[in-house]
Design an enzyme around this catalytic site. Structure first.
Site, PDB file in Angstrom:
ATOM      1  N   LYS A 197       0.827  -1.202   0.000  1.00  0.00           N
ATOM      2  CA  LYS A 197       0.000   0.000   0.000  1.00  0.00           C
ATOM      3  C   LYS A 197       0.862   1.253   0.000  1.00  0.00           C
ATOM      4  CE  LYS A 197      -1.734   2.054   3.555  1.00  0.00           C
ATOM      5  NZ  LYS A 197      -2.474   2.426   4.785  1.00  0.00           N
ATOM      6  N   ASP A 215      -6.505   0.663   0.890  1.00  0.00           N
ATOM      7  CA  ASP A 215      -6.588   0.925   2.326  1.00  0.00           C
ATOM      8  C   ASP A 215      -7.952   0.453   2.820  1.00  0.00           C
ATOM      9  OD1 ASP A 215      -8.377   2.813   1.416  1.00  0.00           O
ATOM     10  OD2 ASP A 215      -7.469   4.507   2.471  1.00  0.00           O
TER      11      ASP A 215
END
Length: 326
Positions: A197, A215
């Site tokens: 991420k 997320d």
């Protein structure tokens, strides 16, 4: 006479059948209103964006009586068409979508993204000015006294673990990459505290390399929209990457995350004020009354400041306050 009356009745029964055919066009026209609100002078944009949630488009969304029915066994091409339409609608609602972390270079974005774990981007943005003033380069940060750094980043939470990660990644940048943040995924994920991420955030926003940022907001929304039922972020990333062209990955991430933070909340999604409600299979999970739903809107959509202290010029909302500001 009898045949004439019969013809009249036939016309009467046929004419109402035309009404449903107009509805999609009306919905599409309504769906374009946020894009129109996004045009014009910057001074009036905040009011326009806030007003768009109470416009004819929001009223149209409020009339949705039930969630969109996703057929069982929906084909992959049908899923792709549906998902891409949602993305197009979001692009009109959030033409100004952007990363909500303040940064001036790849190193600052990398550090800010590591700090953003388990806290808000707002809190990170309020914390990093003092941090970067003290440690502007990887070399400076690698030489920091741990206890001093801990005090600077304490507001972001988990400050001891984050200090360890920042010291480690800074030393790695200094020793292995000549003090520069690498621009390859395989190199970034080797740094302490950096996962896929974080790597995709840096690649997409500092280097222009397309990446999908999965997320909590992104994962929640793609499951609500029935793009996937996967929970694992890596699997979610793979599924979504197969739906959209690579050129869309970074901006898609921003749009979905913006929508999750402003309207499609985890506990109380503002369904009645959602501009893409007619396209949502999960419509009705949240508040459907338009007036009550509008009270749930956040940031510029609700007339409040955003998360960045230094937002992009096209952002229609107000900048966030500095740490400790009233």
């Amino acid at each position: 006479m009898t045949s004439s009356k019969s013809g009249t009745r036939a016309k009467a029964t046929k004419e109402p059948a035309k009404a449903p055919a107009k509805a999609p066009g009306a919905a599409e026209a309504a769906a374009k209103e946020p894009a129109e609100a996004a045009g014009g002078a910057k001074a009036g944009r905040t009011a326009k964006v806030a007003k768009s949630t109470g416009s004819a488009k929001a009223a149209k969304a409020a009339k949705v009586s039930e969630a969109v029915k996703v057929p069982k066994g929906e084909s992959h091409p049908a899923l792709v068409r549906r998902a891409r339409r949602i993305n197009r609608e979001l692009a009109e609602v959030y033409p100004y979508a952007h990363p909500e972390l303040d940064f001036r270079n790849p190193f600052e974005l990398l550090v800010a993204t590591v700090l953003s774990a388990q806290t808000t981007d707002l809190r990170v943005n309020q914390t990093t000015p003092a941090l970067f003033a003290a440690y502007p380069t990887p070399e400076d940060m690698a030489a920091a006294v741990p206890e001093e750094m801990e005090e600077l980043i304490r507001p972001t939470g988990f400050f001891r673990a984050k200090t360890k990660s920042l010291l480690g990644l800074s030393a790695a940048l200094r020793d292995d990459f000549g003090g520069e943040v690498p621009d390859r995924l395989e190199d970034l994920v080797k740094l302490p505290g950096v996962g896929r991420k974080t790597a995709n955030v840096v690649l997409g926003n500092a280097y222009g390399v397309p990446g999908i940022t999965v997320d909590t907001h992104f994962g929640r929304l793609v499951r609500r929209w029935k793009w996937t039922d996967e929970e694992d972020p890596v699997k979610v990333e793979a599924v979504v990457a197969d739906i959209f062209p690579k050129s869309e990955w970074t901006m898609l991430s921003h749009r979905v995350i913006f929508h999750g933070r402003r309207i499609c909340h985890s506990r109380k999604p503002a369904c009645g004020a959602c501009p893409i409600a007619p396209l949502c299979p999960s419509y009705g999970e949240g508040e459907t009354d338009p007036e009550k739903a509008r009270k749930l809107l956040k940031y510029e959509m609700g007339g409040y400041p955003g998360q960045r202290l230094s937002p992009p010029p096209d952002f229609p909302g107000k900048p966030a306050p500095a740490l400790g500001a009233a």
